[in-house]
Scaffold this motif. Structure first.
Motif, PDB file in Angstrom:
ATOM      1  N   PRO A   1       1.103  -1.270  -0.065  1.00 44.53           N
ATOM      2  CA  PRO A   1       0.029  -0.094   0.073  1.00 44.53           C
ATOM      3  C   PRO A   1       0.844   1.273   0.056  1.00 44.53           C
ATOM      4  O   PRO A   1       1.689   1.263   0.890  1.00 44.53           O
ATOM      5  N   THR A   2       0.490   2.065  -1.029  1.00 41.73           N
ATOM      6  CA  THR A   2       1.410   3.166  -1.333  1.00 41.73           C
ATOM      7  C   THR A   2       0.704   4.431  -1.222  1.00 41.73           C
ATOM      8  O   THR A   2      -0.145   4.555  -1.828  1.00 41.73           O
ATOM      9  N   LYS A   3       1.272   5.684  -0.702  1.00 43.46           N
ATOM     10  CA  LYS A   3       0.681   6.838  -1.010  1.00 43.46           C
ATOM     11  C   LYS A   3       0.535   7.294  -2.454  1.00 43.46           C
ATOM     12  O   LYS A   3       1.633   7.177  -3.140  1.00 43.46           O
ATOM     13  N   LYS A   4      -0.414   8.159  -2.899  1.00 46.35           N
ATOM     14  CA  LYS A   4      -0.779   8.082  -4.223  1.00 46.35           C
ATOM     15  C   LYS A   4       0.176   9.038  -5.008  1.00 46.35           C
ATOM     16  O   LYS A   4       0.335   8.782  -6.212  1.00 46.35           O
ATOM     17  N   GLU A   5       0.953   9.968  -4.050  1.00 43.58           N
ATOM     18  CA  GLU A   5       2.166  10.805  -4.656  1.00 43.58           C
ATOM     19  C   GLU A   5       3.261   9.803  -5.133  1.00 43.58           C
ATOM     20  O   GLU A   5       3.874  10.145  -6.335  1.00 43.58           O
ATOM     21  N   ILE A   6       3.610   8.984  -4.310  1.00 39.65           N
ATOM     22  CA  ILE A   6       4.715   8.054  -4.643  1.00 39.65           C
ATOM     23  C   ILE A   6       4.231   7.107  -5.681  1.00 39.65           C
ATOM     24  O   ILE A   6       5.177   6.910  -6.644  1.00 39.65           O
ATOM     25  N   ILE A   7       3.171   6.432  -5.635  1.00 38.03           N
ATOM     26  CA  ILE A   7       2.822   5.355  -6.774  1.00 38.03           C
ATOM     27  C   ILE A   7       2.667   6.281  -8.032  1.00 38.03           C
ATOM     28  O   ILE A   7       2.890   5.726  -9.223  1.00 38.03           O
ATOM     29  N   PHE A   8       2.273   7.593  -8.103  1.00 37.64           N
ATOM     30  CA  PHE A   8       2.128   8.569  -9.135  1.00 37.64           C
ATOM     31  C   PHE A   8       3.405   8.493  -9.843  1.00 37.64           C
ATOM     32  O   PHE A   8       3.435   8.323 -11.158  1.00 37.64           O
ATOM     33  N   GLY A   9       4.371   8.576  -8.983  1.00 38.55           N
ATOM     34  CA  GLY A   9       5.592   8.750  -9.669  1.00 38.55           C
ATOM     35  C   GLY A   9       6.195   7.443 -10.114  1.00 38.55           C
ATOM     36  O   GLY A   9       6.624   7.573 -11.340  1.00 38.55           O
ATOM     37  N   HIS A  10       5.987   6.334  -9.713  1.00 43.05           N
ATOM     38  CA  HIS A  10       6.273   5.131 -10.190  1.00 43.05           C
ATOM     39  C   HIS A  10       5.622   5.115 -11.382  1.00 43.05           C
ATOM     40  O   HIS A  10       6.118   4.556 -12.589  1.00 43.05           O
ATOM     41  N   HIS A  11       4.184   5.120 -11.338  1.00 44.22           N
ATOM     42  CA  HIS A  11       3.348   4.731 -12.640  1.00 44.22           C
ATOM     43  C   HIS A  11       3.624   5.602 -13.849  1.00 44.22           C
ATOM     44  O   HIS A  11       4.148   5.271 -14.841  1.00 44.22           O
ATOM     45  N   PHE A  12       3.849   7.200 -13.488  1.00 44.12           N
ATOM     46  CA  PHE A  12       3.907   8.071 -14.691  1.00 44.12           C
ATOM     47  C   PHE A  12       5.501   7.668 -15.379  1.00 44.12           C
ATOM     48  O   PHE A  12       5.636   7.481 -16.693  1.00 44.12           O
ATOM     49  N   THR A  13       6.515   7.527 -14.346  1.00 45.89           N
ATOM     50  CA  THR A  13       7.696   7.375 -15.051  1.00 45.89           C
ATOM     51  C   THR A  13       8.138   6.073 -15.733  1.00 45.89           C
ATOM     52  O   THR A  13       8.696   5.633 -16.762  1.00 45.89           O
ATOM     53  N   SER A  14       7.148   4.839 -15.226  1.00 49.35           N
ATOM     54  CA  SER A  14       7.175   3.688 -16.023  1.00 49.35           C
ATOM     55  C   SER A  14       6.516   3.651 -17.479  1.00 49.35           C
ATOM     56  O   SER A  14       6.927   3.168 -18.336  1.00 49.35           O
ATOM     57  N   ILE A  15       5.405   4.441 -17.669  1.00 48.20           N
ATOM     58  CA  ILE A  15       4.630   4.381 -18.674  1.00 48.20           C
ATOM     59  C   ILE A  15       5.272   5.477 -19.768  1.00 48.20           C
ATOM     60  O   ILE A  15       5.041   5.227 -20.885  1.00 48.20           O
ATOM     61  N   ALA A  16       5.976   6.208 -19.177  1.00 48.22           N
ATOM     62  CA  ALA A  16       6.674   7.349 -20.186  1.00 48.22           C
ATOM     63  C   ALA A  16       7.875   6.829 -20.840  1.00 48.22           C
ATOM     64  O   ALA A  16       7.570   6.714 -22.072  1.00 48.22           O
ATOM     65  N   GLY A  17       9.054   6.393 -20.045  1.00 43.52           N
ATOM     66  CA  GLY A  17      10.170   6.064 -20.481  1.00 43.52           C
ATOM     67  C   GLY A  17      10.513   6.936 -21.533  1.00 43.52           C
ATOM     68  O   GLY A  17      10.696   8.134 -21.696  1.00 43.52           O
ATOM     69  N   THR A  18      10.679   6.702 -22.881  1.00 42.29           N
ATOM     70  CA  THR A  18      11.117   7.568 -23.923  1.00 42.29           C
ATOM     71  C   THR A  18      10.053   7.457 -25.067  1.00 42.29           C
ATOM     72  O   THR A  18      10.337   8.270 -26.058  1.00 42.29           O
ATOM     73  N   GLY A  19       8.981   6.746 -24.580  1.00 44.36           N
ATOM     74  CA  GLY A  19       7.983   6.631 -25.552  1.00 44.36           C
ATOM     75  C   GLY A  19       7.216   8.255 -26.072  1.00 44.36           C
ATOM     76  O   GLY A  19       7.226   8.275 -27.269  1.00 44.36           O
ATOM     77  N   PRO A  20       7.156   9.061 -25.119  1.00 41.88           N
ATOM     78  CA  PRO A  20       6.494  10.340 -25.323  1.00 41.88           C
ATOM     79  C   PRO A  20       7.484  11.247 -26.132  1.00 41.88           C
ATOM     80  O   PRO A  20       7.157  12.453 -26.430  1.00 41.88           O
ATOM     81  N   ILE A  21       8.969  10.639 -26.339  1.00 41.92           N
ATOM     82  CA  ILE A  21       9.740  11.534 -26.892  1.00 41.92           C
ATOM     83  C   ILE A  21       9.935  11.181 -28.276  1.00 41.92           C
ATOM     84  O   ILE A  21       9.991  11.900 -29.452  1.00 41.92           O
ATOM     85  N   VAL A  22      10.216   9.810 -28.279  1.00 40.03           N
ATOM     86  CA  VAL A  22      10.735   9.364 -29.740  1.00 40.03           C
ATOM     87  C   VAL A  22       9.284   9.368 -30.864  1.00 40.03           C
ATOM     88  O   VAL A  22       9.564   9.615 -31.950  1.00 40.03           O
ATOM     89  N   GLY A  23       8.237   9.111 -30.374  1.00 38.85           N
ATOM     90  CA  GLY A  23       7.105   9.305 -31.096  1.00 38.85           C
ATOM     91  C   GLY A  23       6.921  10.545 -31.714  1.00 38.85           C
ATOM     92  O   GLY A  23       6.973  10.899 -32.798  1.00 38.85           O
ATOM     93  N   PRO A  24       6.840  11.700 -30.969  1.00 38.54           N
ATOM     94  CA  PRO A  24       6.379  12.946 -31.566  1.00 38.54           C
ATOM     95  C   PRO A  24       7.629  13.459 -32.259  1.00 38.54           C
ATOM     96  O   PRO A  24       7.510  14.248 -33.058  1.00 38.54           O
ATOM     97  N   ALA A  25       8.937  12.856 -32.017  1.00 43.73           N
ATOM     98  CA  ALA A  25      10.056  13.430 -32.341  1.00 43.73           C
ATOM     99  C   ALA A  25      10.149  12.987 -34.018  1.00 43.73           C
ATOM    100  O   ALA A  25      11.100  13.713 -34.633  1.00 43.73           O
ATOM    101  N   ILE A  26       9.650  11.889 -34.260  1.00 42.75           N
ATOM    102  CA  ILE A  26       9.523  11.498 -35.779  1.00 42.75           C
ATOM    103  C   ILE A  26       8.141  11.915 -36.501  1.00 42.75           C
ATOM    104  O   ILE A  26       8.172  12.332 -37.554  1.00 42.75           O
TER     105      ILE A  26
END
Length: 577
Positions: free
Chosen positions: A51-76
């Protein structure tokens, strides 16, 4: 339109839609409640279920789904123009991507934290579960192999990022120890950890590390081996040891980077030097495929990505401590990723015009953009995409007076850190997938944590080195990954639709209409890819892509049959509030 106005309007739109559409989904569609028993508490084990505070799990979830995906896609994808790229990111993330992520998270929480592959059997039938497992395994197999290579490429291009990225690991472990063992103040110690991280960036700018060739293995191959070994250990450790604290640091790093980029845009705009040098719309760029349907495949993570459903139903659902927190974690993370993708579009459509080094000279304005985006081939490589973003973003930071060398390190570490988080999370999720599949076929050895993780890492390593010692074997399957990933998003939306259909009314439309759109776009793209593979006689891609198309059609047909069956309504009322 000015770059600053574009960014501010989209940011305001995300905030508004979170408060309106996001809360509508939470209260009316999914009916989240504090009274529900969640997996993190029901199965708490201190390793995966925490069980984790939403602010901490937000950090995990966001950084996991983001990766370089929102970078390499728009960049091309900006090669088709900044307008279609921005519209797809903005509308896609609000109406499709956030619904997809949020829905997968909630349904997994209401199914004991099981992966979307596992609970597919509940909402469609048991036949589809195995097929879904195969698609998910393939997607993760490519992700693990390719993200190891992505980080290796970043290290190779930006050697000043190496030291900060590796020093982030002991900093994160120390942060986790202070917070969880010593009960230290989360905010205070997180700020200290982030300041230490930025201190290492200064060190990195003075002490760049360039990996040499080792025993005939090129630098990218050496880094890939090291990163896969690291991924194994990072993925078997309890989430509170490394994963959560590091992702919390990365969440701060994200907010700081986004703030600096936004302030840089403001400073450059005020100085009158900033303009959109990319075309608004370019229907037929050199060598590029058709905008329809490939825009919706090229930009995935910034708008909608099937990988997100694996994170939501893999790691995040096992850590969210109450149902209402799912809105902030699931829907909020996707909109934040949309905001990041918006800044990426600004960087590659405008920031690159502030200064671009090519052929021993520095180019500016339209000439800079046209040189980098001369053709699809010129802009399509992983290194090319990353370099375009880092260059444009570093130019924004330089407008604030930050030295260019430090700005490059900040953005290089930013990209590498997020890619590392995705590598860790993908390996951990692949372990879950292997364990669940092994349990179904009665193979107990692979249900255990270490053997399952070893299988995930070794299989990815075999793919990475299938073409040679440089670790670039996963690039062989990369041309079909976009379509596979977006196909997975369509299938996840189908499962969410069937879940909502079972709860009565027209609630299913919030995911059903996006499911139809994504299924249409991805099948269209997969068929066009198949024709290209036939003409190019690429037998491996032709075979795998053909199998994926058949599996997708099978699952889609099974989903439609289930949707229109008489006994579908009311089949799932697992939790009535």
């Amino acid at each position: 339109m000015s770059v600053l106005l574009m960014v501010l309007l989209t940011f305001f739109g995300y905030i508004l839609m979170y408060r309106l559409y996001g809360k509508y989904l939470a209260r009316v569609i999914f009916k989240l409640t504090d009274d529900a028993v969640v997996p993190s508490k029901e199965f708490e084990d201190g390793i995966d279920y925490v069980p984790t505070k939403k602010e901490i799990i937000f950090g995990h979830h966001f950084t996991s789904i983001a990766g370089t995906g929102p970078i390499v896609g728009p960049a091309i994808a900006v090669i088709w123009g900044w307008v279609p790229a921005l519209l797809w990111v903005f509308l896609g993330s609000i109406m499709m991507g956030a619904v997809h992520d949020f829905g997968a998270l909630v349904i997994s929480m209401r199914n004991k934290g099981k992966s979307i592959s596992e609970f597919t059997a509940r909402y469609i039938n048991s036949r589809t579960r195995f097929f879904f497992f195969l698609i998910v395994f393939l997607a993760l197999w490519i992700v693990i192999a390719i993200f190891g290579l992505v980080i290796a490429i970043i290290f190779n291009i930006f050697p000043s990022s190496v030291l900060p990225v590796w020093l982030q690991i002991p900093i994160s472990i120390a942060l986790g120890y202070v917070i969880y063992r010593r009960k230290g103040n989360i905010i205070l110690w997180s700020v200290i950890a982030v300041l230490l991280l930025y201190g290492t960036m200064v060190l990195g700018s003075y002490f760049p590390i360039k990996m040499p060739t080792v025993a005939g293995i090129p630098p990218t191959g050496v880094w890939t081996i090291i990163l896969l070994i690291y991924a194994f250990w990072a993925s078997v450790l309890p989430v509170t040891t490394l994963l959560q604290p590091r992702d919390f640091i990365n969440a701060y790093q994200l907010l700081i980077a986004m703030f600096l980029m936004t302030m840089g845009i403001l400073a450059a705009a005020v100085s009158g030097r900033l303009e959109l040098v990319a075309p608004a719309v370019q229907m037929h760029p050199a060598e590029a495929p058709s905008m329809w349907p490939f825009l919706f495949i090229t930009i995935a993570c910034g708008a909608i990505s099937g990988f997100h459903s694996l994170v939501a139903s893999g790691t995040s659902s096992k850590q969210v401590k109450s149902e209402p927190d799912a809105l902030f974690v699931g829907y909020g993370s996707m909109l934040t990723e949309g905001a990041l993708a918006t800044l990426v579009i600004a960087a590659v459509a405008a920031g690159i015009g502030l200064g671009y080094h090519s052929g021993g000279k520095t180019l500016f304005g339209l000439e800079a953009w046209s040189t980098h985006y001369a053709s699809w081939t010129a802009a399509a490589g992983l290194g090319s995409k990353i370099a375009a973003f880092v260059t444009g973003a570093a130019n924004f930071l330089s407008s604030l007076g930050i030295p260019q060398s430090i700005a490059v390190v900040i953005m290089g570490v930013f990209v590498a850190s997020f890619a590392g988080t995705t590598l860790d999370t993908a390996t951990r999720i692949q372990r879950y997938i292997i364990s669940e599949l092994a349990s179904n076929i009665n193979l107990p050895v692979l249900t255990k944590r270490h053997p399952a993780t070893a299988f995930a890492v070794i299989s990815a390593g075999l793919l990475a080195f299938a073409s040679g010692a440089d670790g670039k074997g996963a690039l062989t399957l990369w041309p079909m990954f976009g379509a596979v990933n977006q196909t997975l998003a369509a299938l996840a939306l189908i499962v969410i639709t069937l879940y909502l259909r079972g709860r009565g009314g027209l609630k299913w439309m919030v995911s059903g209409l996006p499911a139809l759109f994504m299924a249409g776009m991805t099948l269209w793209a997969s068929i066009l890819n198949q024709l290209n593979f036939v003409s190019a006689q690429k037998i491996l891609l032709l075979s795998i892509n053909g199998i994926i198309i058949l599996l997708v059609l099978w699952i889609a047909v099974e989903g439609l049959i289930k949707f229109f069956s008489d006994n579908q309504k009311g089949v799932d009322v697992q939790i009535e509030h």
